[in-house]
Design a protein around this motif. Structure first.
Motif, PDB file in Angstrom:
ATOM      1  N   PHE A  23     -46.721 -80.088  41.783  1.00 32.02           N
ATOM      2  CA  PHE A  23     -47.051 -79.326  40.587  1.00 32.02           C
ATOM      3  C   PHE A  23     -46.213 -79.789  39.411  1.00 32.02           C
ATOM      4  O   PHE A  23     -45.023 -80.091  39.544  1.00 32.02           O
TER       5      PHE A  23
ATOM      6  N   GLY B  79     -49.453 -76.465  36.013  1.00 28.51           N
ATOM      7  CA  GLY B  79     -50.766 -77.044  36.177  1.00 28.51           C
ATOM      8  C   GLY B  79     -51.346 -76.692  37.535  1.00 28.51           C
ATOM      9  O   GLY B  79     -50.692 -76.012  38.344  1.00 28.51           O
TER      10      GLY B  79
ATOM     11  N   ARG C 154     -52.843 -82.482  45.225  1.00 23.42           N
ATOM     12  CA  ARG C 154     -52.609 -82.411  46.664  1.00 23.42           C
ATOM     13  C   ARG C 154     -52.681 -83.808  47.258  1.00 23.42           C
ATOM     14  O   ARG C 154     -53.749 -84.413  47.285  1.00 23.42           O
TER      15      ARG C 154
ATOM     16  N   TYR D  75     -44.107 -64.983  40.256  1.00 24.56           N
ATOM     17  CA  TYR D  75     -45.310 -65.781  40.098  1.00 24.56           C
ATOM     18  C   TYR D  75     -46.333 -65.367  41.146  1.00 24.56           C
ATOM     19  O   TYR D  75     -45.996 -64.970  42.257  1.00 24.56           O
TER      20      TYR D  75
ATOM     21  N   GLN E  92     -49.708 -66.989  43.129  1.00 26.52           N
ATOM     22  CA  GLN E  92     -50.412 -68.237  43.385  1.00 26.52           C
ATOM     23  C   GLN E  92     -51.635 -67.972  44.247  1.00 26.52           C
ATOM     24  O   GLN E  92     -51.518 -67.547  45.395  1.00 26.52           O
TER      25      GLN E  92
ATOM     26  N   GLY F 146     -55.300 -72.878  46.197  1.00 27.42           N
ATOM     27  CA  GLY F 146     -55.756 -74.059  45.488  1.00 27.42           C
ATOM     28  C   GLY F 146     -55.380 -74.120  44.027  1.00 27.42           C
ATOM     29  O   GLY F 146     -55.825 -75.012  43.299  1.00 27.42           O
ATOM     30  N   LYS F 147     -54.524 -73.195  43.594  1.00 28.69           N
ATOM     31  CA  LYS F 147     -54.153 -73.154  42.186  1.00 28.69           C
ATOM     32  C   LYS F 147     -52.641 -73.248  42.022  1.00 28.69           C
ATOM     33  O   LYS F 147     -51.878 -73.119  42.981  1.00 28.69           O
ATOM     34  N   GLY F 148     -52.226 -73.454  40.792  1.00 27.70           N
ATOM     35  CA  GLY F 148     -50.809 -73.477  40.481  1.00 27.70           C
ATOM     36  C   GLY F 148     -50.262 -72.069  40.295  1.00 27.70           C
ATOM     37  O   GLY F 148     -51.024 -71.115  40.143  1.00 27.70           O
ATOM     38  N   PRO F 149     -48.949 -71.922  40.333  1.00 28.19           N
ATOM     39  CA  PRO F 149     -48.345 -70.592  40.122  1.00 28.19           C
ATOM     40  C   PRO F 149     -48.680 -70.039  38.743  1.00 28.19           C
ATOM     41  O   PRO F 149     -48.669 -70.768  37.753  1.00 28.19           O
TER      42      PRO F 149
ATOM     43  N   PHE G  80     -44.408 -65.350  44.645  1.00 31.57           N
ATOM     44  CA  PHE G  80     -43.104 -66.007  44.711  1.00 31.57           C
ATOM     45  C   PHE G  80     -42.144 -65.373  43.707  1.00 31.57           C
ATOM     46  O   PHE G  80     -42.520 -65.132  42.563  1.00 31.57           O
TER      47      PHE G  80
ATOM     48  N   PHE H 241     -37.311 -71.379  43.691  1.00 28.85           N
ATOM     49  CA  PHE H 241     -38.338 -70.482  44.214  1.00 28.85           C
ATOM     50  C   PHE H 241     -38.000 -70.013  45.616  1.00 28.85           C
ATOM     51  O   PHE H 241     -37.410 -70.747  46.415  1.00 28.85           O
ATOM     52  N   GLY H 242     -38.434 -68.800  45.935  1.00 26.89           N
ATOM     53  CA  GLY H 242     -38.418 -68.314  47.290  1.00 26.89           C
ATOM     54  C   GLY H 242     -39.614 -68.865  48.050  1.00 26.89           C
ATOM     55  O   GLY H 242     -40.450 -69.577  47.496  1.00 26.89           O
ATOM     56  N   LYS H 243     -39.691 -68.539  49.336  1.00 28.60           N
ATOM     57  CA  LYS H 243     -40.741 -69.117  50.181  1.00 28.60           C
ATOM     58  C   LYS H 243     -42.104 -68.505  49.936  1.00 28.60           C
ATOM     59  O   LYS H 243     -43.114 -69.114  50.202  1.00 28.60           O
TER      60      LYS H 243
END
Lengths: 114, 114
Positions: free
Chosen positions: A91, A106, A110, B36, B38, B41-44, B89, B104-106
């Protein structure tokens, strides 16, 4: 105002090939961050760049990985001689100011290494 | 060292109920904490942030609480909706001069039952 754009969205490479990931920041943003996300994991910081400068690359592997953000054009994350462990979502985020937590992400690229 | 972690990997809630997602952090020098969302298939996507000198901040249907004594961060979502289903997250921003880095956390998966 378009958001952060990344391409390709999906990239398949064989072991030993090179992967090039591109990131176009939001209009007016001159700060770019790259993160890597492994499956079931959070995002891990890799590198922070400003136009023509690498500010912090403390999260970048020492070998095979490089990043640039030229004066013109997108930021590029380059992975040479890819291995299966490089398979992840990468990302990019951009921000308008230095030293700010306000980062816009963004959709990610992948990468799958066969 | 720096670490941000989440207590539970998954959370299932009934539509209409309130959701509470918890996070522990270890870096007392962070100046901002951020949540955040998520989707697959997308960004945060930024939800809400809180500065380190605050203990509560409210947004639209969301509230973030910060307890610096026990280094604990939580996200409360009121009247949870199916569209809230995603991975959440927490992240902390560590600022040093003009450099800024998100850790970031998991992540925790929120599943909303209809």
């Amino acid at each position: 105002n378009a958001g952060v754009m990344q391409n390709p969205r999906h990239l398949v490479r064989r072991r030993g090939q090179e992967a090039r990931l591109r990131c176009s920041p939001m209009k007016g943003h001159s700060h770019v961050y790259w993160y890597r996300q492994l499956p079931e994991e959070g995002l891990k910081f890799m590198v922070y760049l400003q136009k023509e400068n690498i500010i912090d690359e403390s999260g970048m592997p020492k070998e095979r990985f490089s990043a640039e953000f030229p004066k013109e054009g997108p930021s590029i994350l380059r992975i040479q001689q890819v291995v299966r462990g490089d398979s992840a979502a990468y990302f990019c985020a951009s921000s308008p100011l230095a030293g700010t937590h306000e980062q816009f992400f963004g959709p990610g690229t992948r990468l799958t290494v066969l | 060292g720096e670490s941000v972690g989440l207590h539970l990997p998954t959370l299932s809630v009934q539509e209409g109920d309130n959701s509470i997602i918890n996070c522990a952090y270890s870096n007392s020098a962070s100046d901002y904490f951020i949540w955040y969302k998520q989707e697959s298939g997308k960004g945060p996507q930024f939800i809400i942030d809180i500065r380190s000198n605050m203990d509560k901040r409210q947004g639209q249907r969301v509230t973030v609480l910060l307890n610096k004594t026990v280094k604990h961060l939580s996200l409360q979502i009121a009247a949870t909706q199916p569209g809230d289903s995603a991975v959440y997250f927490c992240a902390e921003n560590w600022k040093t001069g003009a450099n800024s880095k998100l850790t970031f956390g998991k992540g925790i998966t929120l599943s909303v039952r209809p």
